[in-house]
Design an enzyme around this catalytic site. Structure first.
Site, PDB file in Angstrom:
ATOM      1  NE  ARG A 101       2.991   1.466   5.308  1.00 46.79           N
ATOM      2  CZ  ARG A 101       3.203   0.402   4.715  1.00 46.79           C
ATOM      3  NH1 ARG A 101       3.273  -0.669   4.743  1.00 46.79           N
ATOM      4  NH2 ARG A 101       2.905   1.658   3.284  1.00 46.79           N
ATOM      5  CE1 TYR A 102       3.361  -1.235  10.842  1.00 48.34           C
ATOM      6  CE2 TYR A 102       3.181  -1.654   9.205  1.00 48.34           C
ATOM      7  CZ  TYR A 102       2.490  -1.365  10.106  1.00 48.34           C
ATOM      8  OH  TYR A 102       1.146  -0.839   9.937  1.00 48.34           O
ATOM      9  NE  ARG A 105       5.298  -5.402  11.421  1.00 48.07           N
ATOM     10  CZ  ARG A 105       5.383  -4.589  12.353  1.00 48.07           C
ATOM     11  NH1 ARG A 105       6.679  -4.813  12.958  1.00 48.07           N
ATOM     12  NH2 ARG A 105       4.547  -4.259  12.487  1.00 48.07           N
ATOM     13  CB  CYS A 114       0.224 -11.673  -9.696  1.00 46.18           C
ATOM     14  SG  CYS A 114       0.445 -10.276  -8.429  1.00 46.18           S
ATOM     15  CB  CYS A 118      -7.547  -9.297  -6.969  1.00 43.41           C
ATOM     16  SG  CYS A 118      -6.302 -10.521  -6.649  1.00 43.41           S
ATOM     17  CB  CYS A 121      -4.736  -5.655  -7.255  1.00 43.79           C
ATOM     18  SG  CYS A 121      -2.695  -5.735  -6.066  1.00 43.79           S
ATOM     19  NE  ARG A 123       2.506  -2.926  -3.025  1.00 42.99           N
ATOM     20  CZ  ARG A 123       2.718  -3.873  -2.452  1.00 42.99           C
ATOM     21  NH1 ARG A 123       2.667  -5.187  -2.651  1.00 42.99           N
ATOM     22  NH2 ARG A 123       3.092  -3.523  -1.352  1.00 42.99           N
ATOM     23  CG  ASP A 284      -6.076  -1.391   0.506  1.00 36.80           C
ATOM     24  OD1 ASP A 284      -5.902  -1.009   2.011  1.00 36.80           O
ATOM     25  OD2 ASP A 284      -5.295  -1.760  -0.502  1.00 36.80           O
ATOM     26  CG  ASP A 321      -2.061  -0.852   4.470  1.00 36.43           C
ATOM     27  OD1 ASP A 321      -1.474   0.065   5.386  1.00 36.43           O
ATOM     28  OD2 ASP A 321      -1.263  -1.723   4.621  1.00 36.43           O
ATOM     29  CE  LYS A 328      -1.212  -4.704   6.678  1.00 36.83           C
ATOM     30  NZ  LYS A 328       0.356  -4.629   6.587  1.00 36.83           N
TER      31      LYS A 328
END
Length: 383
Positions: A101-102, A105, A114, A118, A121, A123, A284, A321, A328
């Site tokens: 995206r950037y 990075r 995981c 959560c 989440c 995702r 999100d 985001d 972000k």
């Protein structure tokens, strides 16, 4: 607000809880909730480790740890604005496992599993117990090849899923391969493991993290001060003592950390444990998470409450985001404003108003006079 970090509630859990039946047996939900939670589990995975279960007070219907990990029937209520890919990973995925995206990075998504899941989440529709959880050898090779042939990439962020859920052997292999790419200077790892499974942070895993020879940062995700238990603090200390700097990331969540007292206690706890507060994420637009979201104005008010009441070391950046993959943006409160025209105090053009942490207003002369026409004072984009 309960900011205890040493207390656990002694739930007799010896394995990760993964189903409605498990949660009933552990007394984390009542039998009357079994069917509703099973419906949620059909859509979204459940995982609560013994370390997390021990932090939950089953006698508190509003327990802030339970709100993060115990399924809620409201997760099946999807609002029109909620998105399966709320931050736009798919729009910036040149190859499987990479999000670029950037310019400098990339995210390297090594796995889709995981230690805990959560309930908020972003995702949640792609991460879980179903299907193939680990990036295939072919996909990993292509992802590393993309990084190797893109010299603008300075930082690689390992994410997923949770990269520290990998075995030390697998993690070492990835770190060594990244270590061989000259233009990659920084490796950052986003993880829940120090909180969710502290014993996993052992000598073998730490050695794997050090195998690249690069500068490595670990971003620890925690949302409530009680998550920094004695065991979690020990895990974090082992990482720091090994020379690995720690950052924090948290999500602002209704009923978890949406008071100034709780947020201040969390950020102070991070700093006390040598973890630099980094990001406070606005939640999100993930499906079925509206009951956990707050409004941006709430987050801004909380950031104002932090400023001046806690050390600057304890103040994270509040970020959103932007849906669609636009990245972000900081969305904290502004402390600047223009003076109204005709202000009768003799101030000159270019004066602005600055608010201090007590919300008192002060004039500040921002004019540079002739220097304001000097082109050299203009900001330049990096080469």
């Amino acid at each position: 607000m309960d900011d205890r970090m040493d207390d656990t509630f002694g739930l007799a859990v010896t394995r990760t809880l993964r189903s409605a039946d498990d949660l009933v047996d552990a007394h984390l939900i009542g039998a009357e909730q079994r069917e509703a939670v099973a419906r949620v589990n059909a859509a979204y995975s459940i995982a609560i480790t013994p370390a997390i279960a021990a932090l939950i007070d089953p006698s508190d219907p509003d327990d802030p740890i339970a709100r993060q990990f115990v399924p809620d029937a409201r997760e099946l209520e999807r609002l029109p604005q909620e998105l399966s890919d709320p931050i736009g990973d798919e729009a910036h995925a040149p190859v499987e496992g990479i999000v670029h995206r950037y310019p400098d990075r990339v995210l390297l998504k090594l796995l889709h599993a995981c230690p805990v899941y959560c309930r908020f989440c972003f995702r949640r529709e792609s991460v879980g117990d179903g299907g193939s959880n680990i990036l295939s050898p072919q996909a990993l090779a292509a992802a590393l090849g993309y990084i190797e042939t893109t010299p603008a990439i300075w930082e690689v962020i390992l994410t997923g899923g949770d990269p520290l859920f990998l075995s030390p052997r697998r993690l070492r292999e990835v770190m060594e391969r990244l270590g061989a790419i000259a233009h990659v200077k920084i490796i950052r790892i986003h993880t829940r493991v120090p909180v969710a499974d502290p014993a996993r942070i052992d000598a073998a895993l730490i050695a794997a993290l050090q195998a690249s020879g690069k500068t490595v940062y670990v971003a620890v995700h925690a949302n409530h001060p009680r998550e920094l238990s004695v065991a979690a603090r020990g895990a974090c200390a082992r990482l720091v003592d090994a020379g690995i700097p720690l950052l924090s990331q948290s999500v602002l969540l209704r009923g978890v950390n949406d008071t100034a007292e709780t947020l201040a206690a969390l950020m102070r706890a991070f700093v006390e444990n040598r973890i630099k507060p980094y990001y406070l994420h606005h939640p999100d637009l993930a499906p079925g998470t509206s009951h956990l979201r707050v409004e941006i104005a709430t987050g801004q008010a909380l950031m104002r409450a932090l400023r001046g009441h806690v050390s600057g070391l304890c103040v994270p950046e509040y970020v959103l985001d932007i849906p669609g993959g636009h990245g972000k943006s900081p969305i904290g409160p502004s402390y600047l404003g223009a003076l109204p025209d005709g202000t009768p105090d003799g101030t000159q053009d270019g004066t602005v108003v600055v608010e201090d942490w007590r919300e008192r207003r002060h004039a500040y002369g921002d004019s540079l006079g002739d220097n304001s026409r000097d082109a050299s004072s203009k900001p330049h984009s990096p080469a």
